[in-house]
Design a protein around this motif. Sequence first.
Motif, PDB file in Angstrom:
ATOM      1  N   GLY A  79      -2.408 -12.799  -6.516  1.00  0.00           N
ATOM      2  CA  GLY A  79      -3.772 -12.285  -6.520  1.00  0.00           C
ATOM      3  C   GLY A  79      -3.991 -11.014  -5.723  1.00  0.00           C
ATOM      4  O   GLY A  79      -5.125 -10.582  -5.529  1.00  0.00           O
ATOM      5  N   VAL A  80      -2.922 -10.396  -5.243  1.00  0.00           N
ATOM      6  CA  VAL A  80      -3.026  -9.186  -4.420  1.00  0.00           C
ATOM      7  C   VAL A  80      -2.380  -8.020  -5.175  1.00  0.00           C
ATOM      8  O   VAL A  80      -1.331  -8.181  -5.800  1.00  0.00           O
ATOM      9  N   HIS A  81      -3.014  -6.851  -5.109  1.00  0.00           N
ATOM     10  CA  HIS A  81      -2.494  -5.646  -5.745  1.00  0.00           C
ATOM     11  C   HIS A  81      -1.910  -4.724  -4.685  1.00  0.00           C
ATOM     12  O   HIS A  81      -2.599  -4.328  -3.749  1.00  0.00           O
ATOM     13  N   TYR A  82      -0.628  -4.416  -4.833  1.00  0.00           N
ATOM     14  CA  TYR A  82       0.064  -3.471  -3.953  1.00  0.00           C
ATOM     15  C   TYR A  82       0.346  -2.201  -4.741  1.00  0.00           C
ATOM     16  O   TYR A  82       0.619  -2.258  -5.939  1.00  0.00           O
ATOM     17  N   ARG A  83       0.307  -1.071  -4.047  1.00  0.00           N
ATOM     18  CA  ARG A  83       0.690   0.208  -4.657  1.00  0.00           C
ATOM     19  C   ARG A  83       1.490   1.014  -3.646  1.00  0.00           C
ATOM     20  O   ARG A  83       1.075   1.182  -2.503  1.00  0.00           O
ATOM     21  N   LEU A  84       2.643   1.515  -4.096  1.00  0.00           N
ATOM     22  CA  LEU A  84       3.434   2.463  -3.320  1.00  0.00           C
ATOM     23  C   LEU A  84       3.301   3.790  -4.048  1.00  0.00           C
ATOM     24  O   LEU A  84       3.627   3.889  -5.235  1.00  0.00           O
ATOM     25  N   VAL A  85       2.799   4.810  -3.357  1.00  0.00           N
ATOM     26  CA  VAL A  85       2.568   6.110  -3.988  1.00  0.00           C
ATOM     27  C   VAL A  85       3.024   7.223  -3.046  1.00  0.00           C
ATOM     28  O   VAL A  85       2.736   7.178  -1.853  1.00  0.00           O
ATOM     29  N   PRO A  86       3.779   8.206  -3.575  1.00  0.00           N
ATOM     30  CA  PRO A  86       4.224   9.311  -2.726  1.00  0.00           C
ATOM     31  C   PRO A  86       3.040  10.067  -2.118  1.00  0.00           C
ATOM     32  O   PRO A  86       2.027  10.280  -2.775  1.00  0.00           O
ATOM     33  N   CYS A  87       3.212  10.469  -0.866  1.00  0.00           N
ATOM     34  CA  CYS A  87       2.173  11.254  -0.188  1.00  0.00           C
ATOM     35  C   CYS A  87       2.778  12.495   0.460  1.00  0.00           C
ATOM     36  O   CYS A  87       2.084  13.247   1.126  1.00  0.00           O
ATOM     37  N   GLY A  88       4.071  12.703   0.286  1.00  0.00           N
ATOM     38  CA  GLY A  88       4.785  13.860   0.820  1.00  0.00           C
ATOM     39  C   GLY A  88       6.124  13.969   0.126  1.00  0.00           C
ATOM     40  O   GLY A  88       6.447  13.160  -0.754  1.00  0.00           O
ATOM     41  N   SER A  89       6.910  14.923   0.532  1.00  0.00           N
ATOM     42  CA  SER A  89       8.198  15.116  -0.130  1.00  0.00           C
ATOM     43  C   SER A  89       9.180  13.971   0.140  1.00  0.00           C
ATOM     44  O   SER A  89      10.059  13.709  -0.666  1.00  0.00           O
ATOM     45  N   ASP A  90       9.037  13.268   1.272  1.00  0.00           N
ATOM     46  CA  ASP A  90       9.936  12.152   1.566  1.00  0.00           C
ATOM     47  C   ASP A  90       9.207  10.882   2.005  1.00  0.00           C
ATOM     48  O   ASP A  90       9.841   9.916   2.401  1.00  0.00           O
TER      49      ASP A  90
END
Length: 155
Positions: A79-90
């Motif tokens: 029931g939980v939504h996780y998101r990994l999203v780039p925010c910089g070059s590394d």
Amino acid sequence: MYAQIDLDGRAGTLRVSGYELPTVELVRAPGTRPDAHTPIGTRRAALLALTVDGEPARLRPARGRLLRYSYRVDVRTDGVHYRLVPCGSDTSRLLRDGRRLGTLIRSGGGLIIERWESAPTPRDRALGTALAVAFGTGAAPWWETVGGIAVELIF
């Protein structure tokens, strides 16, 4: 909490476990050829199976094209939504239900450097680590990508 990371990119298997951490496993479909750009070997959801503490989770990696946002990875578990999203070059940002948890950096050898903005749960840490190892962290800005393509075409 120390995480044990076992990644075999050629075989398409990843296991993240550790004391007081739920076990997270990501497996690429047997017999599929790995791509050269993704540590787990593919960004195609149909070829990947994710479990968190033995329970299946819904995994949706975006295609990874021109914009940093196109390298995001979404997971729905318990029931939980996780998101990994780039925010910089590394670096990449980990969110839980739209709220920022922290920043992850994948270093050589699969080491994950964590900077938490709020106290993560063991599930947050295990899943964030697994996503960062499986898909990498960071992405080049669009203008750098376009520049690289232009140079390739010229030379």
